[in-house]
Motif scaffolding. Structure first.
Motif, short mmCIF file in Angstrom:
data_model
loop_
_atom_site.label_atom_id
_atom_site.label_comp_id
_atom_site.label_asym_id
_atom_site.label_seq_id
_atom_site.Cartn_x
_atom_site.Cartn_y
_atom_site.Cartn_z
N ARG A 173 7.11 2.87 -9.89
CA ARG A 173 6.42 2.77 -8.61
C ARG A 173 6.62 1.37 -8.05
O ARG A 173 5.96 0.42 -8.48
N SER A 197 5.67 0.18 -5.39
CA SER A 197 4.46 -0.35 -4.74
C SER A 197 3.64 -1.19 -5.70
O SER A 197 2.81 -1.98 -5.28
N GLN A 198 3.87 -1.04 -7.00
CA GLN A 198 3.08 -1.79 -7.97
C GLN A 198 3.79 -3.07 -8.42
O GLN A 198 3.32 -3.75 -9.32
N GLY A 199 4.93 -3.37 -7.79
CA GLY A 199 5.70 -4.53 -8.24
C GLY A 199 5.29 -5.82 -7.56
O GLY A 199 4.43 -5.83 -6.68
N ARG A 247 0.88 -1.17 0.00
CA ARG A 247 0.00 0.00 0.00
C ARG A 247 0.92 1.22 0.00
O ARG A 247 2.10 1.11 0.28
#
Lengths: 112, 820
Positions: A53, A55-57, A20
């Motif tokens: 980003r 966080s999107q991995g 998140r």
């Protein structure tokens, strides 16, 4: 939000092997990750390579693969793994009573 | 007439004891009735794999060598968790802690080693442990869960493995080592120094030349005191300073003891009815703490037990290790001294160090750090005492260079190994044994693993075994498919086959059953496994969102600035005023900086923020549009031309057929992206001959084409067949897609897949085999019953809303900047 540790929310709000974000006004977001083992880490949400980003991995073991070019970044050290070189700021995190807390000064230093 | 079986009692359920029994069974399963006593409450496991268990790379189940079924199948009685306390040689009985007494005809002692505990004050405090068995690992895991500081006493292999595992488990670790460099028995100073640097870079504190004075703590360990007065705080202390042969039981029984239990060449002790094997024995003045000699001993022992008396002659040992993930190798004598010459290669920036010690044109020792590929070769030269004068100037560059003048052919290197060269260090299997078992019919990696055990443990020699398969079988075997990723030694096809054969139902189950080497895979295997399970279990498998690439998780294309682009589906490329208006409204409302027509005749809206995606989808849904899956490994678009309705050349209704095909195929997940086109005449305006599936309408029907790719490597389609009706064209399309879905490897588009399996095979399955085609099409349509849900609608309706919203907002940054 004051004090040395900032209360972000419940650990359970972060999906296992997922992440998140914490939005930082005027700066880059902070990404919070939860590993398969249930540990929580925080990095600046910005791959050292082309600012993808994180966080999107995909989170695996103690690392995250950047969604743009698949660089692997260590969640513990923020360092790029394998043959890649570069580092993303790490923000100290602790968990108290199921709540995720991040270090205020760490967050400021990272996001500034 | 069968003789009454003799009773063989084995004390020790470890690697030596069980291996000896395995060797015995391989020679004569009926000769002895076997009882094994084990102190630990477990079946036989691979002790050298305790480190990966500690590090979280393996589970206990994955390091079991012989499970309960093996004992049962071979009629072996296992008495576990009940250590033997006494041997009565006169009565020929052993008595265990529980009081259980068993008589023997032959007794085998395989008690291994005991960890050495340094006799300092505080050594018995709770929280001070060794690193020797599963119970120690459990202890360390519990300590790591509680967090805090750990001290490891001992900078040898075992200590460093413990330190590595505890570091990975989140503890702050200090290693205390008495000697000036780490692992001084295996590594020279330079390599030891490189190792120390690497470990410090990982956050460990390494103290060399540090003397432990005592362990402090009130009722429980609180720290380690050094002789210089320093006290290092610790909630866990692991003593890993060494092991010594476990001889107490044998000594009490009156057997001859030196440094270990004295045995002859047939592993017989001073009592002819009692044998001993493994780390607890002394043979010819030597005791061994490595696995390979143990296998040699077990072979000699088993030969003796069936009356073949081959004899053990001692072992020359080498050490190839992965210490905390760093490759280390040493063999022979590298202490230098009279007449010894060093050849050294040092490349600090690559972290590579090689040192070969030569005496009188013979290799007598080698130390490798960082790159241990040539360890086996140097060891082989050393054991055979080969004259290296002719290759001396190239020796340090390794085998491929020395034998091939720089052409690094790994096959030639393996071919050049002698038969006695060790291939599998875990199981002590030589090249000769692997080749022998291939010659006897083990024609696959799996078969080799089950017959001679090479590559069956840690798997690091899998490449070597595969090369031996290729060398031995020649053209009979194709170079084995590459492994899926570094997490597994299985290839894509093996994994797919096993998923179906074993009925696996989840990613963790696959990883468990196929011995994944990582706790939760990586970014390449997880999406592949997710797809394979989805394809194998339509409707049943629960999709794992965290194993999907971001585009498929967010149902939009991530762009380089972190925004997304959104493509609504336009069936067959058709649109309407209402749809166009809705798209225009979205572009304005959400400030999309660009909208563009895609190569597949759709409209792509760029620059949408992650948090706006649900609202964008809601607006597009309201105008009747659904996701175009332009982001997915799935059916993307069906491109069409106008066909017979408007075109003066059009032969059939290509637009109408395109819409029908898209209605049938949308939403299906595939190994890679998949594009379809339908052209109304041989002018082929929809460019159907560079699509994964293309239809070219002609007067007499429909020509079907497959395997086209307009990507980096342009490939025109192969002609599949011609059919007469629209319904047949659609049926063939469904069958082809399903064959691709079931057989291609993840991220393999149709073009490389077809080149791999051959277009003849595709024709055979789709065009020639009507029954097979029906079955494939039926499976496709069945799976589509679960796939054709618009992912946008669910998200727009609020599902997984949190994926789009930040967890918290933190605002003081502007103030801070002002103050600074």
């Amino acid at each position: 939000m004051t004090g040395e540790w900032l209360d972000i929310g419940w650990v359970d709000e972060i999906p296992v092997r997922g992440s998140r974000t914490v939005q930082v006004t005027g700066g880059d977001d902070i990404a919070l990750f939860r590993t398969g083992e249930g540990k929580v880490f925080a990095l600046l949400d910005r791959c050292p390579h082309k600012h993808g980003r994180l966080s999107q991995g995909i989170v695996h073991g103690g690392a995250v693969a950047c969604p743009l070019h698949n660089w692997r970044i260590s969640l513990t050290t923020g360092e790029a793994l394998g043959g890649d070189k570069g580092c993303t700021p790490v923000i100290p995190v602790k968990i108290t009573g199921g709540r995720v807390l991040i270090c205020r000064t760490g967050a400021l230093q990272a996001a500034a | 007439m069968t003789q009454p079986q003799e009773h063989l009692v084995v004390i020790g359920n470890g690697m030596a004891g069980c291996r000896a029994v395995e060797e015995l069974i391989a020679r004569d399963p009926a000769r002895y009735r076997v009882t094994i006593f084990g102190a630990e409450p477990h079946v036989n496991y691979n002790r050298i794999m305790l480190s990966p268990v500690l590090a979280g790379e393996k589970t206990f189940e994955q390091i079991v060598i012989n499970d309960a079924a093996w004992y049962a199948d071979n009629g072996i009685e296992l008495v576990s968790g009940d250590p033997v306390r006494a041997i009565d040689r006169a009565a020929r009985t052993v008595t265990a802690r529980s009081g259980r007494t068993v008589g023997y005809d032959r007794l085998l002692i395989a008690t291994g080693s005991d960890p050495f505990i340094i006799p300092v004050p505080g050594k018995d405090l709770p929280g001070v442990i060794s690193f020797r068995d599963m119970a120690d690992v459990d202890h360390m895991l519990a300590a790591a869960d509680a967090g805090g500081d750990a001290v490891v006493i001992g900078g040898g292999l075992l200590g460093l493995e413990a330190a590595h595992g505890l570091t990975l488990r989140g503890m702050k670790v200090t290693v205390i080592h008495l000697m000036p460099t780490l692992m001084e028995r295996q590594l020279d100073e330079a390599a030891g120094w490189l190792l120390k640097q690497a470990l410090e870079a990982r956050g460990q504190t390494i103290l060399t030349e540090a003397h432990t004075a005592g362990i402090v703590g009130d009722g429980r360990v609180e720290g380690v005191a050094l002789k210089d007065g320093t006290v290092i705080p610790a909630s866990l202390v692991v003593m890993a300073v060494g092991i010594r042969p476990s001889v107490a039981l044998a000594r009490d029984a009156g057997l001859a003891i030196g440094r270990g239990i004295k045995v002859d060449d047939h592993m017989v002790t001073s009592d002819p009815a009692i044998l001993a094997v493994g780390e607890c024995v002394e043979h010819d003045g030597n005791v061994y703490g490595l696995v390979a000699p143990l296998w040699d001993m077990c072979r000699a022992l088993a030969d003796g037990l069936v009356g073949r008396h081959s004899g053990y002659r001692g072992s020359v040992t080498s050490t190839k290790l992965k210490v905390a993930g760093l490759d280390v190798f040493s063999a022979g004598d590298f202490s230098g001294g009279d007449g010894a010459e060093d050849i050294v290669l040092r490349d600090a920036s690559r972290g590579v160090y090689k040192r070969v010690v030569v005496r009188g044109d013979k290799v007598v020792g080698a130390v490798l750090y960082g790159d241990t590929t040539d360890g086996g070769w140097y060891f082989d030269l050393l054991k055979r005492g080969e004259d290296v004068a002719p290759i001396r100037d190239m020796l340090i560059f390794g085998q491929s260079f020395a034998s091939g003048g720089g052409a690094a052919d790994p096959k030639a290197a393996v071919a050049a190994l002698s038969d006695t060269a060790e291939i599998c260090g875990c199981n002590g299997v030589t090249k000769g044994q692997v080749v022998g078992c291939i010659a006897k019919g083990a024609h696959s990696l799996d078969a080799v693993r089950t017959t001679c055990k090479a590559s069956a443990s840690c798997g690091s020699c899998t490449g070597l075994v595969e090369t031996l398969l290729a060398l031995t079988l020649g053209d009979e075997v194709q170079a084995g498919p590459k492994t899926m990723c570094k997490c597994t030694s299985f290839g894509h096809d093996d994994v797919r086959r096993e998923i179906v054969a074993q009925g696996m139902r989840s990613i963790p189950e696959v990883m468990q059953k196929l011995h994944w080497s990582t706790p939760d895979g990586c970014s390449s295997c997880r999406p592949a496994l997710n797809y394979y399970l989805l394809c194998a279990l339509p409707g049943d498998y629960k999709d794992d969102q965290q194993s999907r690439f971001v585009n498929e998780r967010m149902h939009a294309n991530i762009q380089k600035d972190g925004t997304y682009s959104v493509v609504p589906r336009m069936w067959g490329g058709l649109t309407s005023p209402r749809e166009l208006r809705a798209i225009a409204d979205v572009v304005e409302k959400f400030d999309a900086p660009m909208v563009k027509v895609t190569g597949g005749q759709r409209l792509d809206i760029f620059g949408i923020k992650k948090e706006d995606l649900p609202a964008v989808w809601a607006d597009l849904n309201a105008a009747g549009m659904v996701s175009g899956h332009a982001y997915g490994k799935s059916l993307r678009t069906v491109k069409t031309c106008v066909g017979s309705e408007w075109c003066r050349f059009g032969t059939q209704d290509s637009t109408g057929l395109g819409v029908k095909i898209e209605r049938m195929t949308w939403g299906s997940w595939m190994p890679h992206k998949f594009k379809i086109a339908v052209s109304g005449c041989p002018r082929n305006c929809a460019e159907a001959t560079i699509k994964d599936f293309g239809v070219v309408c002609v007067d007499s029907g429909y020509e079907l084409h497959v395997g086209g790719n307009g990507g980096i490597k342009v490939r025109a389609t192969d002609f599949l067949c011609k059919v007469a009706t629209e319904a047949e064209a659609m049926h063939h399309c469904a069958a082809f897609i399903q064959l691709y879905r079931e057989q291609a490897r993840y991220l393999e588009r149709t073009a490389p897949w077809i080149e791999r399996v051959g277009v003849a095979y595709i024709r055979e399955r789709i065009a020639d085999d009507a029954e097979g085609r029906d079955a494939l099409a039926e499976r496709f349509l069945f799976s589509q019953r679960f796939m054709q849900d618009d992912p946008w609608a669910a998200r727009a309706g609020g599902e997984e809303r949190e994926q789009h919203a930040p967890m918290a907002v933190f605002t003081p940054l502007d103030n801070v900047r002002e103050m600074a």
